[in-house]
Design a protein around this motif. Structure first.
Motif, PDB file in Angstrom:
ATOM      1  N   MET A  94       0.777  -1.212  -0.119  1.00  0.00           N
ATOM      2  CA  MET A  94       0.161  -0.045   0.203  1.00  0.00           C
ATOM      3  C   MET A  94       0.892   1.042   0.009  1.00  0.00           C
ATOM      4  SD  MET A  94      -3.199   1.025   2.463  1.00  0.00           S
ATOM      5  CE  MET A  94      -4.089  -0.509   2.652  1.00  0.00           C
ATOM      6  N   ASP A  95       0.446   2.441  -0.894  1.00  0.00           N
ATOM      7  CA  ASP A  95       1.425   3.453  -0.829  1.00  0.00           C
ATOM      8  C   ASP A  95       1.019   4.466   0.250  1.00  0.00           C
ATOM      9  OD1 ASP A  95      -1.156   4.506  -1.484  1.00  0.00           O
ATOM     10  OD2 ASP A  95      -0.298   5.260  -3.568  1.00  0.00           O
ATOM     11  N   TYR A  96       1.911   5.373   0.411  1.00  0.00           N
ATOM     12  CA  TYR A  96       1.890   6.325   1.593  1.00  0.00           C
ATOM     13  C   TYR A  96       0.279   7.031   1.441  1.00  0.00           C
ATOM     14  CZ  TYR A  96       2.522  10.485   4.269  1.00  0.00           C
ATOM     15  OH  TYR A  96       2.327  11.730   5.102  1.00  0.00           O
ATOM     16  N   GLU A  97      -0.282   7.468   0.545  1.00  0.00           N
ATOM     17  CA  GLU A  97      -1.516   8.212   0.418  1.00  0.00           C
ATOM     18  C   GLU A  97      -2.559   7.195   0.855  1.00  0.00           C
ATOM     19  OE1 GLU A  97       0.667   8.486  -2.057  1.00  0.00           O
ATOM     20  OE2 GLU A  97       1.208  10.465  -1.551  1.00  0.00           O
ATOM     21  N   SER A  98      -2.418   5.880   0.574  1.00  0.00           N
ATOM     22  CA  SER A  98      -3.611   5.005   0.664  1.00  0.00           C
ATOM     23  C   SER A  98      -3.393   4.645   2.159  1.00  0.00           C
ATOM     24  CB  SER A  98      -3.197   3.663  -0.263  1.00  0.00           C
ATOM     25  OG  SER A  98      -3.586   3.987  -1.295  1.00  0.00           O
ATOM     26  N   LEU A  99      -2.251   4.499   2.758  1.00  0.00           N
ATOM     27  CA  LEU A  99      -2.062   4.169   4.274  1.00  0.00           C
ATOM     28  C   LEU A  99      -2.734   5.364   5.094  1.00  0.00           C
ATOM     29  CD1 LEU A  99       1.785   2.836   4.679  1.00  0.00           C
ATOM     30  CD2 LEU A  99      -0.548   1.741   5.090  1.00  0.00           C
ATOM     31  N   VAL A 100      -2.056   6.620   4.767  1.00  0.00           N
ATOM     32  CA  VAL A 100      -2.813   7.916   5.490  1.00  0.00           C
ATOM     33  C   VAL A 100      -4.427   7.916   5.376  1.00  0.00           C
ATOM     34  CG1 VAL A 100      -2.970  10.420   5.432  1.00  0.00           C
ATOM     35  CG2 VAL A 100      -0.796   9.261   5.234  1.00  0.00           C
ATOM     36  N   MET A 101      -4.989   7.640   4.354  1.00  0.00           N
ATOM     37  CA  MET A 101      -6.426   7.560   4.142  1.00  0.00           C
ATOM     38  C   MET A 101      -7.077   6.508   5.097  1.00  0.00           C
ATOM     39  SD  MET A 101      -7.348   8.628   0.093  1.00  0.00           S
ATOM     40  CE  MET A 101      -6.142   7.617  -0.683  1.00  0.00           C
ATOM     41  N   GLU A 102      -6.502   5.442   4.907  1.00  0.00           N
ATOM     42  CA  GLU A 102      -7.045   4.252   5.836  1.00  0.00           C
ATOM     43  C   GLU A 102      -6.764   4.484   7.360  1.00  0.00           C
ATOM     44  OE1 GLU A 102      -8.439   0.449   7.080  1.00  0.00           O
ATOM     45  OE2 GLU A 102      -8.562   1.716   5.011  1.00  0.00           O
ATOM     46  N   ALA A 103      -5.801   5.211   7.724  1.00  0.00           N
ATOM     47  CA  ALA A 103      -5.409   5.307   9.234  1.00  0.00           C
ATOM     48  C   ALA A 103      -6.340   6.506   9.351  1.00  0.00           C
ATOM     49  CB  ALA A 103      -4.120   5.984   9.054  1.00  0.00           C
ATOM     50  N   CYS A 104      -6.637   7.447   8.461  1.00  0.00           N
ATOM     51  CA  CYS A 104      -7.645   8.744   8.999  1.00  0.00           C
ATOM     52  C   CYS A 104      -8.855   8.051   9.058  1.00  0.00           C
ATOM     53  CB  CYS A 104      -7.406   9.621   8.130  1.00  0.00           C
ATOM     54  SG  CYS A 104      -5.978  10.751   8.407  1.00  0.00           S
ATOM     55  N   ALA A 105      -9.220   7.144   8.231  1.00  0.00           N
ATOM     56  CA  ALA A 105     -10.678   6.624   8.374  1.00  0.00           C
ATOM     57  C   ALA A 105     -10.875   5.797   9.668  1.00  0.00           C
ATOM     58  CB  ALA A 105     -10.945   5.548   7.285  1.00  0.00           C
TER      59      ALA A 105
END
Length: 141
Positions: free
Chosen positions: A1-12
């Motif tokens: 998973m790329d950085y942006e996807s990780l951030v989106m998942e974590a924020c969700a």
């Protein structure tokens, strides 16, 4: 998973908790940002913003969510950073610029990363152990 996807998942994940994200300034005490979308947008841009602050080059932070639609431009002048707020809505910043010491501004963003990663560790230790979150918990944003 790329950085942006990780951030989106974590924020969700954090948006499902009592986690809060607060931003104010330019004449408005509370910009009423949310964790799932707005914090994600900030964290996606955090690495390049920190590079700009650390090297003294101009940097921008685009808060692009509908209704917020503001861009912050950071310009280093000596030991300070001039932050200019540009609105794409009917809201007008007053004042248009604010000034912070470069050290305090960088510290604020590093603290945001640290608080985020520490909170994430409580919610999902697996994701929080991935880079860059692991480093953020150690204050290395």
């Amino acid at each position: 998973m790329d950085y942006e996807s990780l951030v989106m998942e974590a924020c969700a994940l954090l948006s499902e908790t009592d986690c809060r994200f607060f931003v104010g300034g330019f004449g408005q005490r509370d910009w009423r940002l949310d964790v799932a979308y707005d914090l994600s947008a900030v964290l996606e841009q955090l690495p390049s913003l920190l590079v700009g602050l650390r090297t003294g080059t101009e940097a921008e932070l685009d808060l692009y969510s509908q209704g917020v639609e503001r861009t912050l431009k950071f310009t280093r002048i000596g030991q300070d950073v001039v932050i200019r707020c540009r609105s794409q809505t009917s809201w007008a910043p007053n004042p248009e610029t604010e000034v912070m010491s470069s050290h305090d501004l960088e510290s604020m963003f590093v603290r945001l990363a640290n608080d985020f990663a520490t909170s994430l560790e409580l919610v999902n230790p697996c994701i929080s152990s991935l880079p860059p979150f692991r480093d953020w918990r150690l204050g290395k944003a």
